[in-house]
Enzyme design. Structure first.
Site, PDB file in Angstrom:
ATOM      1  N   ASP A  55       0.868  -1.174   0.000  1.00  0.00           N
ATOM      2  CA  ASP A  55       0.000   0.000   0.000  1.00  0.00           C
ATOM      3  C   ASP A  55       0.909   1.230   0.000  1.00  0.00           C
ATOM      4  O   ASP A  55       2.121   1.121   0.231  1.00  0.00           O
ATOM      5  CB  ASP A  55      -0.949   0.002   1.207  1.00  0.00           C
ATOM      6  CG  ASP A  55      -2.168   0.891   0.956  1.00  0.00           C
ATOM      7  OD1 ASP A  55      -2.101   1.762   0.056  1.00  0.00           O
ATOM      8  OD2 ASP A  55      -3.193   0.730   1.647  1.00  0.00           O
TER       9      ASP A  55
HETATM   10  C1  BGC Z   1      -5.003   3.275  -0.030  1.00  0.00           C
HETATM   11  C2  BGC Z   1      -5.050   2.285  -1.176  1.00  0.00           C
HETATM   12  C3  BGC Z   1      -4.880   3.022  -2.478  1.00  0.00           C
HETATM   13  C4  BGC Z   1      -3.568   3.789  -2.436  1.00  0.00           C
HETATM   14  C5  BGC Z   1      -3.277   4.552  -3.703  1.00  0.00           C
HETATM   15  C6  BGC Z   1      -3.786   4.164  -0.089  1.00  0.00           C
HETATM   16  O1  BGC Z   1      -3.897   5.207   0.823  1.00  0.00           O
HETATM   17  O2  BGC Z   1      -5.030   2.584   1.190  1.00  0.00           O
HETATM   18  O3  BGC Z   1      -6.267   1.588  -1.153  1.00  0.00           O
HETATM   19  O4  BGC Z   1      -4.925   2.123  -3.536  1.00  0.00           O
HETATM   20  O5  BGC Z   1      -3.606   4.719  -1.366  1.00  0.00           O
HETATM   21  O6  BGC Z   1      -4.106   5.630  -3.822  1.00  0.00           O
END
Ligand code: BGC
Length: 951
Positions: A317
């Site tokens: 993530d």
């Molecule tokens: C989120 C993810 C997301 C990523 C990219 C993170 O803060 O938890 O679900 O895909 O950001 O935007």
């Protein structure tokens, strides 16, 4: 050697190795350490809370909790199964790359690329690298894309065809924009009813979430886009999640989950996703049993790559990595967006292999050079990434990126229209995911030939957002009708049909003289009272919103602060309904809300629970109000009478200033309805509940045992663990000894059925006897390949980017340094099962057949549900969902329904054997229209325990 002992042995050796690494690595010491011991990780990670924003609490108390075992080395992907050809190609390709080129594929270029995540490129091969883009409901941060119903609505439809079509349509749009990896679906469960991101996922039951995840993935990947199963795992609240936001605090919590619950509940949707062939999995921000998800070798190496034989790549993530070597060795394959943290160091390094603002990047090259991370691990990262690329066919005619995530007006956005005719599907899903909770005296559907003379519509949720549908970035406000939550799980609306205008248009078309008045000021009770007093029919719209923790809306830091309606929605309903004896309530909420203040009022004549329907919201609700669509949606969670009735809640505070907030999942298997059933708690509306404009009768239940029931593969499966371990284990073929005996149980006797309410036992098999087995088997009930007649379109682009998104078929240049190529020095770890676990898990155990009779006066769909009651002493909840079918039955008609139960669906996870077992004893199969509206049941007795182990 039993697996448990091997874990320990390997764990000890790795502690020694990590001690050695500590003393030899020349990159920052804490970042190369393993943090599998919670004490070690607590201390070091405390020292390492680098990504915290200034002023956020760092914690002072050393908390205790379970530890996560080390599972090392990380398994190299093996060229077996359906992906074999792609894996071989990926290996060949990887062997032609230099180390810097390999690193460029594993590490992102930070956040200033065209997509929310971008890997580095390989200029020598004219390869632009990978574009990774949110979200689970559409292409985020661009224009001329669709805004689909949220994941929770897909689940509310309980309609497999629609869920698959939604995946196909979203995949087509991502492809059309040049996205290689769609960052979805999201499949965390609704452990906490108030958790901020529940709406992105598929509800509070692992089986339902597993089916919806698998179908969504099949749909997305049918378009050549790599899907991403997220967030692995235990990412069940926003407060204290850390990473790129997590509410007002930044201490990364640990989801403390016992092994059985991990397998049977939280890992279940991920296992189904892997079985469905998902190309990537995203590790979460939080810790699991004390260790950060992205450096948790138990969940990545152990469960995903060994137990489930995951062939694709594990990506972090955003800024979830907390270490370099630990994350690499634990099995993480891609670091996104690349940098150490938001606001820390340079935020735009186009060439990761020379970037020193990353736990990987240049540091990964150094770790390879000094032996901290073996190069075969980096090779395997690249092989996995490229295997997914080849498997999806992205090497042929794949569109280049044609948008810019920095905004629709930014350079590079070519405004490519990818919407096709997806609005038709969106409208249909919106209607078919609207749950009818209450309908007194046939209030609905409204008769368009006899519409009331005076209709009053109340609530800001009925109308448009005064700032426009995209007026708040990432939908971080609650203004106007709610059609998606907030955060990264969003997309820009191309338009948003609000209910007020859709209803007004429909009424006016059918009854031009009807008066339609409205109040969209939620607090103007005088005007509401005045109009309600005059109206023949009132409609009150209310909502409840939530989202990702980096945005706080009305004091809700991602997670909701409570389960009540926003903007004093309860007062709006009671004000209107106390003056209007025919009040219909429509709710757009991210999850359960407490309805007790008015749900029993006779003046509230109908209630529609519409979730987050996406861009066609108003048209979808008109379809239900008018009867063009007969509601068939069902709740994918329980609506309780009190917020305190649920088995878990968000942890909102850290009063003792813990370094790691441990969140014990003490309720174990008993989340949502399982807890209500086990503890005799009466819900307001149970899991699986939903009314129809017609009625259905169930009859003629029968059970057929499949020839593949309880079978596993033989003979003599050799079980290898790691290099240097000569231990092999084999099992002797025995003849099948399993038998079943059937008995019918009238549904009236269900309340007295003997079921164990005991918490899960460490060893469910301890009271049982030996295993049985024979030869092979085949089919799977939900992992069939996608093919649909859905009206899907995709579009291509004429991008003028210099680097291409497709590689030349065969790399032409020789590797710069041949000694860095793949040399077969990786670990000899063999996955313990097939893809998704032992193949036999997915074979059919029983087929349950019955007849549904439409006894009412409307055609309609019925969602027939199958729940399994496990033998006494199993430690399972009274019943768990293990099958459903959504079938259309014309009025007066009958339909024969078959629901297939796989061996997995009647198994439990044996923590001692580290295997799925079918317990001996009496199983009861419940068929009904909800988890509490059981219409028929029958029992079978399994006389011998079966262990489902093998390839
Ligand atoms: C989120 C993810 C997301 C990523 C990219 C993170 O803060 O938890 O679900 O895909 O950001 O935007």
């Amino acid at each position: 050697m039993p697996r448990q002992r091997q874990f320990i042995a390997r764990g000890i050796s790795l502690i020694l190795i990590s001690t050695f690494l500590y003393s030899t690595s020349f990159i920052s010491l804490p970042s190369t350490l393993f943090s599998s011991s919670d004490v070690i990780s607590s201390t070091l990670n405390h020292a390492l809370e680098r990504r915290q924003s200034p002023g956020s609490p760092t914690g002072t108390a050393l908390s205790t909790g379970p530890t996560s075992p080390l599972i090392l080395p990380s398994p190299n992907v093996t060229a077996t199964g359906p992906w074999a050809k792609s894996i071989i190609r990926a290996k060949q390709f990887t062997s032609s790359l230099t180390l810097p080129e390999k690193i460029n594929l594993t590490t992102g270029i930070d956040v200033n690329g065209r997509c929310v995540g971008n890997s580095g490129s390989i200029p020598r091969l004219n390869f632009a690298g990978f574009c990774l883009e949110d979200s689970p409901l559409g292409v985020r941060l661009t224009d001329y894309n669709s805004a689909f119903p949220a994941g929770i609505n897909a689940a509310m439809s309980w309609d497999k065809d629609l869920i698959l079509q939604r995946g196909q349509a979203m995949g087509a749009e991502h492809r059309g924009k040049g996205v290689n990896v769609q960052l979805g679906p999201m499949m965390n469960l609704g452990r906490d009813a108030a958790a901020g991101r529940n709406w992105e996922g598929f509800g509070a039951d692992p089986f339902l979430a597993g089916v919806a995840s698998a179908l969504t993935i099949q749909g997305i990947q049918s378009q050549g886009v790599i899907a991403c199963a997220k967030h692995y795992i235990g990412n069940e609240q926003e407060h204290f999640r850390s990473g790129s936001g997590g509410g007002e605090n930044s201490v990364s919590y640990s989801s403390d989950i016992d092994d059985r619950t991990l397998h049977e509940v939280y890992a279940w949707p991920f296992a189904e996703s892997i079985k469905a062939g998902v190309g990537s999995v995203m590790c979460a921000y939080n810790r699991i049993n004390g260790t950060y998800a992205c450096e948790n070798s138990k969940i990545i190496n152990g469960i995903a790559k060994e137990e489930l034989d995951f062939k694709g790549f594990l990506l972090s993530d955003w800024a979830a990595l907390e270490s370099g070597a630990a994350s690499a060795l634990a099995g993480t394959d891609m670091n996104q967006p690349g940098f150490i943290g938001y606001g820390i160091g340079p935020q735009n390094e186009p060439n990761p292999s020379t970037a020193n603002n990353s736990f990987w990047g240049e540091a990964l090259a150094q770790m390879v050079a000094n032996g901290t991370v073996p190069e075969w691990r980096v090779d395997d990262m690249v092989v996995r990434i490229m295997s997914a690329y080849y498997e999806m066919g992205q090497d042929k005619d794949y569109p280049a990126v044609n948008f810019n995530q920095l905004g629709p007006t930014q350079p590079g956005n070519e405004h490519v229209n990818v919407q096709g005719n997806h609005s038709i599907l969106i409208r249909e899903i919106g209607a078919k995911s609207t749950v009818l909770l209450k309908n007194l005296n046939g209030t609905l559907p409204l008769n368009e030939k006899k519409l009331p003379r005076n209709i009053a519509i109340f609530g800001s949720d009925a109308g448009p957002n005064p700032d426009g549908p995209n007026g708040c970035g990432d939908r971080g406000c609650d203004q106007g009708t709610l059609a998606m939550g907030w955060g990264s799980g969003t997309a820009n609306f191309p338009y948003l049909i609000d209910p007020l205008s859709a209803i007004a248009n429909w009424v006016h078309e059918n009854s031009p003289d009807t008066m339609i008045e409205y109040v969209t000021n939620d607090y103007n009770y005088n005007q509401v009272t005045s109009l309600a007093t005059q109206a023949d029919l009132c409609m009150v719209f209310a909502n409840a919103d939530s989202g990702e923790g980096y945005i706080t809306v009305d004091g809700n830091a991602g997670d909701r602060n409570n389960l009540t309606l926003w903007h004093s929605g309860d007062t709006l309903v009671t004000t209107a309904s106390s003056h209007c004896p025919n009040t219909i309530v429509v709710l757009h909420t991210v999850g359960p809300v407490i309805l007790e203040k008015w749900i029993e009022s006779e003046n509230v004549t109908a209630v529609l629970f519409a979730g987050l329907p996406g861009q066609e919201s108003g048209n979808s609700i008109v379809d239900v109000l008018s009867g063009a669509v007969n509601p068939s949606a069902r709740l994918p969670f329980t609506i309780a009478e009190s917020a305190f009735d649920y088995s878990a809640n968000v942890v909102y505070s850290n009063p003792t200033n813990e370094i790691i907030i441990h969140i014990p999942y003490d309720e174990a298997l008993e989340i949502d309805y399982r807890h209500f059933d086990a503890n005799g708690i009466v819900p307001r509306f149970e899991f699986g509940f939903g009314l129809s404009y017609t009625t259905f009768a169930y009859s003629g239940m029968s059970i057929t045992k499949a020839s593949t029931f309880g079978k596993r593969y033989e003979p003599h499966y050799i079980f290898e663990r790691d290099a240097g371990d000569s231990t092999t284990t084999s099992w002797v073929t025995t003849t099948e000894t399993t038998t079943i005996t059937g008995s019918s149980t009238p549904s009236s006797a269900l309340s007295t059925a003997s079921v164990s309410l005991a918490p899960p036992k460490p060893s469910p098999s301890s009271a049982s006897s030996s295993s049985s087995s024979t030869t092979s088997a085949s089919s799977s009930s939900i992992s069939t390949n996608s093919s649909s007649s859905a009206p899907i379109s995709s579009s291509s682009t004429n991008s003028s980017t210099i680097l291409s998104s497709s590689l030349p078929p065969t790399p032409t240049s020789a590797p710069v340094n041949a000694s860095l190529s793949i040399s077969g020095t990786g670990p000899a770890v063999t996955p313990t099962g097939g893809i998704g676990g032992p193949t036999s898990l997915y074979d059919t155990a029983f087929t349950i057949s019955f007849t549904i009779h439409n006894t009412g006066s409307f055609d309609g769909d019925e969602v027939a549900q199958l729940y399994v009651g496990f033998p006494d002493g199993s430690g399972e909840p009274p019943k768990v969902l293990r099958g459903f079918e959504n079938v259309w039955v014309g009025k007066g008609g009958r339909c024969n329904v078959q629901i297939v139960l796989r061996n997995k669906d009647i198994s439990v996870w044996d923590v001692v054997k580290q295997a799925w077992v079918i317990l001996s004893g009496r199983f009861t199969f419940f068929v009904g229209a909800s988890s509490r509206d059981i219409r028929m049941s029958q029992s079978v007795t399994v006389t011998k325990l079966v262990t489902l182990e093998g390839p």
